[in-house]
Design a protein around this motif. Structure first.
Motif, PDB file in Angstrom:
ATOM      1  N   PRO A 662       0.824  -1.219   0.000  1.00  0.00           N
ATOM      2  CA  PRO A 662       0.000   0.000   0.000  1.00  0.00           C
ATOM      3  C   PRO A 662       0.850   1.258   0.000  1.00  0.00           C
ATOM      4  CG  PRO A 662       0.037  -0.989   2.172  1.00  0.00           C
ATOM      5  CD  PRO A 662       0.768  -1.937   1.274  1.00  0.00           C
ATOM      6  N   LEU A 663       0.266   2.322  -0.533  1.00  0.00           N
ATOM      7  CA  LEU A 663       0.930   3.612  -0.517  1.00  0.00           C
ATOM      8  C   LEU A 663       0.813   4.207   0.871  1.00  0.00           C
ATOM      9  CD1 LEU A 663      -0.493   4.920  -3.895  1.00  0.00           C
ATOM     10  CD2 LEU A 663       1.705   3.838  -3.487  1.00  0.00           C
ATOM     11  N   GLN A 664       1.910   4.662   1.435  1.00  0.00           N
ATOM     12  CA  GLN A 664       1.897   5.204   2.783  1.00  0.00           C
ATOM     13  C   GLN A 664       1.407   6.640   2.779  1.00  0.00           C
ATOM     14  OE1 GLN A 664       5.657   4.802   4.656  1.00  0.00           O
ATOM     15  NE2 GLN A 664       5.419   2.613   5.038  1.00  0.00           N
ATOM     16  N   SER A 665       0.623   6.973   3.792  1.00  0.00           N
ATOM     17  CA  SER A 665       0.174   8.351   3.943  1.00  0.00           C
ATOM     18  C   SER A 665       1.260   9.147   4.652  1.00  0.00           C
ATOM     19  CB  SER A 665      -1.126   8.403   4.750  1.00  0.00           C
ATOM     20  OG  SER A 665      -0.925   7.846   6.022  1.00  0.00           O
ATOM     21  N   GLN A 708     -12.284  14.332   4.414  1.00  0.00           N
ATOM     22  CA  GLN A 708     -11.893  14.040   5.787  1.00  0.00           C
ATOM     23  C   GLN A 708     -10.401  14.219   6.030  1.00  0.00           C
ATOM     24  OE1 GLN A 708     -13.166  10.258   7.161  1.00  0.00           O
ATOM     25  NE2 GLN A 708     -15.082  11.095   7.899  1.00  0.00           N
ATOM     26  N   GLN A 709      -9.587  13.844   5.088  1.00  0.00           N
ATOM     27  CA  GLN A 709      -8.157  13.917   5.336  1.00  0.00           C
ATOM     28  C   GLN A 709      -7.425  14.217   4.043  1.00  0.00           C
ATOM     29  OE1 GLN A 709      -6.784  10.181   6.758  1.00  0.00           O
ATOM     30  NE2 GLN A 709      -7.341   9.045   4.941  1.00  0.00           N
ATOM     31  N   THR A 710      -6.260  14.807   4.185  1.00  0.00           N
ATOM     32  CA  THR A 710      -5.403  15.097   3.051  1.00  0.00           C
ATOM     33  C   THR A 710      -4.107  14.338   3.246  1.00  0.00           C
ATOM     34  OG1 THR A 710      -6.357  17.291   2.885  1.00  0.00           O
ATOM     35  CG2 THR A 710      -4.280  16.905   1.734  1.00  0.00           C
ATOM     36  N   ILE A 711      -3.762  13.465   2.299  1.00  0.00           N
ATOM     37  CA  ILE A 711      -2.578  12.633   2.453  1.00  0.00           C
ATOM     38  C   ILE A 711      -1.753  12.678   1.181  1.00  0.00           C
ATOM     39  CG2 ILE A 711      -3.663  11.046   4.090  1.00  0.00           C
ATOM     40  CD1 ILE A 711      -4.137   9.140   1.820  1.00  0.00           C
ATOM     41  N   VAL A 712      -0.470  12.418   1.335  1.00  0.00           N
ATOM     42  CA  VAL A 712       0.431  12.283   0.192  1.00  0.00           C
ATOM     43  C   VAL A 712       0.895  10.842   0.166  1.00  0.00           C
ATOM     44  CG1 VAL A 712       2.585  13.005  -0.845  1.00  0.00           C
ATOM     45  CG2 VAL A 712       1.150  14.669   0.332  1.00  0.00           C
ATOM     46  N   LEU A 713       0.782  10.206  -0.989  1.00  0.00           N
ATOM     47  CA  LEU A 713       1.076   8.787  -1.109  1.00  0.00           C
ATOM     48  C   LEU A 713       2.461   8.580  -1.683  1.00  0.00           C
ATOM     49  CD1 LEU A 713      -2.356   7.636  -2.518  1.00  0.00           C
ATOM     50  CD2 LEU A 713      -1.598   7.695  -0.159  1.00  0.00           C
ATOM     51  N   GLY A 714       3.124   7.513  -1.223  1.00  0.00           N
ATOM     52  CA  GLY A 714       4.459   7.191  -1.697  1.00  0.00           C
ATOM     53  C   GLY A 714       4.451   6.660  -3.114  1.00  0.00           C
ATOM     54  N   ASN A 715       5.644   6.325  -3.633  1.00  0.00           N
ATOM     55  CA  ASN A 715       5.758   5.950  -5.033  1.00  0.00           C
ATOM     56  C   ASN A 715       5.779   4.453  -5.254  1.00  0.00           C
ATOM     57  OD1 ASN A 715       8.193   5.472  -3.839  1.00  0.00           O
ATOM     58  ND2 ASN A 715       9.441   6.337  -5.488  1.00  0.00           N
ATOM     59  N   ARG A 716       5.581   3.624  -4.237  1.00  0.00           N
ATOM     60  CA  ARG A 716       5.551   2.174  -4.449  1.00  0.00           C
ATOM     61  C   ARG A 716       4.143   1.773  -4.816  1.00  0.00           C
ATOM     62  NH1 ARG A 716       8.701  -1.181  -0.036  1.00  0.00           N
ATOM     63  NH2 ARG A 716       8.788  -2.585  -1.811  1.00  0.00           N
ATOM     64  N   GLN A 717       3.981   1.128  -5.927  1.00  0.00           N
ATOM     65  CA  GLN A 717       2.662   0.766  -6.431  1.00  0.00           C
ATOM     66  C   GLN A 717       2.541  -0.741  -6.538  1.00  0.00           C
ATOM     67  OE1 GLN A 717       1.482   2.909  -9.903  1.00  0.00           O
ATOM     68  NE2 GLN A 717       2.800   4.614  -9.465  1.00  0.00           N
ATOM     69  N   HIS A 718       1.289  -1.158  -6.520  1.00  0.00           N
ATOM     70  CA  HIS A 718       1.014  -2.599  -6.663  1.00  0.00           C
ATOM     71  C   HIS A 718       1.110  -2.989  -8.134  1.00  0.00           C
ATOM     72  CE1 HIS A 718      -0.902  -6.449  -6.403  1.00  0.00           C
ATOM     73  NE2 HIS A 718      -1.826  -6.050  -7.264  1.00  0.00           N
ATOM     74  N   GLY A 719       1.674  -4.099  -8.366  1.00  0.00           N
ATOM     75  CA  GLY A 719       1.741  -4.609  -9.736  1.00  0.00           C
ATOM     76  C   GLY A 719       1.752  -6.107  -9.746  1.00  0.00           C
ATOM     77  N   ASN A 720       1.141  -6.677 -10.757  1.00  0.00           N
ATOM     78  CA  ASN A 720       1.090  -8.142 -10.865  1.00  0.00           C
ATOM     79  C   ASN A 720       2.114  -8.591 -11.894  1.00  0.00           C
ATOM     80  OD1 ASN A 720      -0.891  -8.422  -8.971  1.00  0.00           O
ATOM     81  ND2 ASN A 720      -2.570  -8.307 -10.461  1.00  0.00           N
TER      82      ASN A 720
END
Length: 720
Positions: A662-665, A708-720
């Motif tokens: 998951p992308l971290q907040s 509700q919230q404002t977050i910035v997500l990291g650059n690691r993404q899910h991939g198959n």
């Protein structure tokens, strides 16, 4: 064609061949010339039989000769033709019973039989009409229908604009009353009213006016279902059995036995147990104390070679003996178990304590030897009413039973006795970080979802919520996460959950309950439980300061997760267990995947999985009361997380990449206006965003915001 070649040299001799078959005897040769008589030879052996000569003339009948020697056995002749079938022989004697055969497969269901004749008339007065059942769960949403046919022309349009007022006419006569209008829509459900009496005042009011309560108050004070379980395992001697029987008779002698339909006194049942449990006396067998005591005196010792399983017997009593006890808050259920030693299966004892607490059954263990595994399991009960009474094999047990009568059998919740309260332990308590994962998918009906919110609110009462969750290590902390939003799709940057509140948002149960009832709405997405678990660990547990010693994830599941989420769920659940999380699952409904539940819940499954076929108030109440001792199970470290049998898989897992990352907040919930304005500025101005982040950590398109919230997500993404 060429000329014939020269004859080759002679080859080597071949190997000796196999011996040929014996040849037939040749025909006799012609007779030779008669030679000179030789000397008399020795008697020769019997020669071959000559050919049949011509028949001579009949001779004179000679005298009867002596019986000759028996000839040699002739050769077996050719088989004759098959004869006619003979007559049936006489019926033989009945043979011995053969060994039972293997159990065959279950045959097909037969056709429904005809309705039987009416039974004979019973006895007793007709019972009262039962109370109305609870409303069932809403069904799943149906498929969208096809476009309907064109409707008939509509009614005349709305009334036109009002014309100019004409001259005032004369006052007309009063018209007749109009027809009664249609009933209005039902109003919203009102708040729960205040009771005119407290429960104890109501009980006292009924006792003063009911004919069932007359004279002095007797023990038990409330209607009671009383079960005795006698230990008949292999090390129980006749003397120990006799002592158990005497104790039961003593208790029954000092107890009022229910002899009528009035809810006064106790009903008694008796079972025996070793590795299995057997009925001896049922609740309905006796309504007379005299007859009951006579039956108890006739109980005899039966030698057994089986071991002891007190936990299994406890579970049998809870599920079978108390099965038909009416659900009444004022009916007390007491189970007395005798024990002459320790049991090997400690898991079943812990499971029984969880189930007894959820079913409001009070267990008492009368032990002739030390039972440390039972003492440890009873630590999950914080009421102080789960008791172990130690009795020495030689001695007076009267004083030991006084506490049983005072604090269990004759207990009065309206007149508390302080001597019955368990002393507080001196060791400091350990606390829990807990997250509830609420399924908010479109599979859940609106009425069912409201009941799940009520379950969440009631579950909070099982925790000692921290007054300062962010800055101290004292107190439990609770978070609630819903899954999955309707806009969440696989391999996207959308969050698979909606964080209702995290571990440090609230410092009181009241504020948490208000948020649950007023601010949680159904998301109507698709179930993504595996993504939700991994996201919760990464963004709720890991980022919280002052983490507690014990970590638990409570999953509320309605059916199985989406097909594309199953592999993620299997991986995320295993990784959570390996990191020391306890995974507790509440499964609702009949549509579930047993393999999925087995992979999801922690071990042992009896402690971490509650399956309810319905979402009625009674079933959810069972789950709430099951959670209370489970939280104490975590605090007392009765189970190991991860369990020993899982540690090898955990060591192998550490070298593998997670299926879903998951992308971290990077930003928590904006609690004040300054943080909110800063987050809004970062969202609307990518250039400003780039100034505040490392060059290789995130790009502006990974920025997500909601109400509700404002977050910035990291650059690691899910991939198959």
């Amino acid at each position: 064609k060429g000329e014939r070649g020269q004859k080759g040299s002679e080859g080597p001799a071949g190997s000796e061949g196999n011996e040929g078959a014996e040849g037939q005897r040749g025909s006799p040769g012609p007779p030779g010339e008669k030679g000179t008589p030789g000397p008399d030879g020795l008697p020769g052996g019997q020669g071959f039989q000559g050919p049949q000569g011509e028949a001579g003339t009949p001779g004179v009948k000679g005298e009867k000769g002596s019986t000759g020697n028996k000839g040699r056995q002739g050769r077996l002749g050719d088989a004759g033709p098959k004869g006619d079938q003979g007559k049936s022989g006489l019926r033989g004697n009945k043979g011995e019973t053969g060994d039972p055969g293997e159990k065959g497969e279950i045959g097909p269901r037969g056709q429904q039989g005809m309705m039987g004749n009416a039974g004979t008339a019973g006895y007793g007065r007709p019972g009262r009409k039962g109370s109305k059942g609870q409303e069932g769960c809403s069904g799943d949403s149906g498929y969208q229908g096809e476009i309907g046919d064109t409707g008939i022309p509509g009614e005349p349009g709305p009334k036109g604009n009002r014309g100019k007022m004409g001259p005032v006419g004369q006052t007309g006569r009063r018209g007749a009353p109009g027809e009664r209008g249609y009933p209005g829509h039902p109003g919203a459900k009102g708040t729960k009213g205040l009771a005119s009496f407290s429960p104890c005042e109501l009980i006292e009011y009924v006792r003063k006016r009911s004919p069932c309560w007359k004279g002095a108050q007797e023990c038990p004070v409330y209607p009671t279902e009383l079960v005795f379980a006698l230990d008949v395992s292999q090390d129980t001697t006749p003397a120990i059995f006799e002592q158990m029987r005497e104790i039961v008779i003593t208790i029954v002698n000092n107890t009022k036995i229910r002899g009528s339909s009035c809810p006064v006194g106790a009903r008694v049942a008796v079972v025996s147990y070793n590795s299995n449990t057997h009925h001896l006396i049922r609740f309905s067998d006796f309504k007379s104390k005299k007859l009951l005591l006579r039956e108890l005196m006739s109980l005899s010792y039966q030698r057994s070679s089986s071991g002891r399983d007190i936990g299994g017997s406890m579970r049998f009593v809870a599920r079978n003996i108390f099965k038909r006890t009416p659900p009444d808050a004022n009916i007390r259920k007491v189970a007395v178990f005798f024990s002459n030693g320790q049991s090997a299966n400690t898991v079943s004892i812990n499971t029984a304590v969880l189930e007894f607490s959820a079913l409001d059954i009070l267990p008492v263990v009368i032990a002739f030897k030390n039972v440390p595994e039972v003492n440890r399991a009873f630590l999950m009960d914080d009421s102080g009413l789960f008791q172990v009474i130690n009795i020495h094999q030689e001695g007076d047990y009267t004083s030991a039973l006084q506490r049983f009568h005072l604090c269990i059998l004759c207990y009065d919740k309206c007149r508390l006795n302080t001597s019955c309260l368990r002393a507080e332990t001196s060791s400091p308590p350990s606390y829990v970080d807990a997250a509830f994962l609420l399924e908010s998918s479109k599979k859940v009906g609106p009425l069912e979802f409201r009941k799940l919110k009520d379950f969440l609110s009631l579950s909070l009462d099982n925790f000692d919520v921290s007054a300062r969750p962010e800055s101290t290590l004292i107190g439990d902390r609770v978070a609630v996460v819903s899954h999955a939003p309707s806009d969440f799709k696989l391999q996207t940057q959308k969050s698979p959950v909606k964080t209702e509140f995290n571990l440090v948002t609230y410092n009181s149960k009241q504020r948490m309950k208000r948020h649950i009832q007023e601010s949680i709405w159904q998301l109507n997405g698709t179930a993504a439980l595996g993504h939700a678990i991994q996201w919760t660990i990464t963004n709720v547990f890991t980022q919280a300061p002052n983490q507690r010693k014990h970590k638990a994830i409570f999953v509320i599941s309605v059916g199985e997760t989406s097909q594309w989420d199953k592999e993620v769920l299997k991986d995320a659940a295993l990784r959570a267990k390996c990191r020391g999380y306890a995974l507790f699952v509440l499964s609702l409904g009949h549509e579930y995947d047993s393999v999925e539940l087995g992979e999801l819940a922690s071990r042992p499954m009896e402690h971490h999985l509650v399956q309810l076929g319905r979402c009625h108030e009674a079933e959810l109440g069972y789950a709430v009361k099951f959670l209370k001792p489970f939280v104490h199970l975590l605090r007392n470290e009765i189970n190991s997380y991860p369990p020993a049998q899982l540690r090898r898989r955990c060591s192998q897992l550490s070298t593998q990449e997670p299926v879903y990352i998951p992308l971290q907040s990077r930003y928590s919930i904006a609690k004040d206006e300054s943080v909110s304005r800063r987050a809004t500025r970062l969202e609307t101005e990518p250039a400003v965003l780039a100034e505040h982040l490392p060059g290789d950590s995130v790009s502006p398109e990974h920025f997500i915001s909601n109400a509700q919230q404002t977050i910035v997500l990291g650059n690691r993404q899910h991939g198959n």
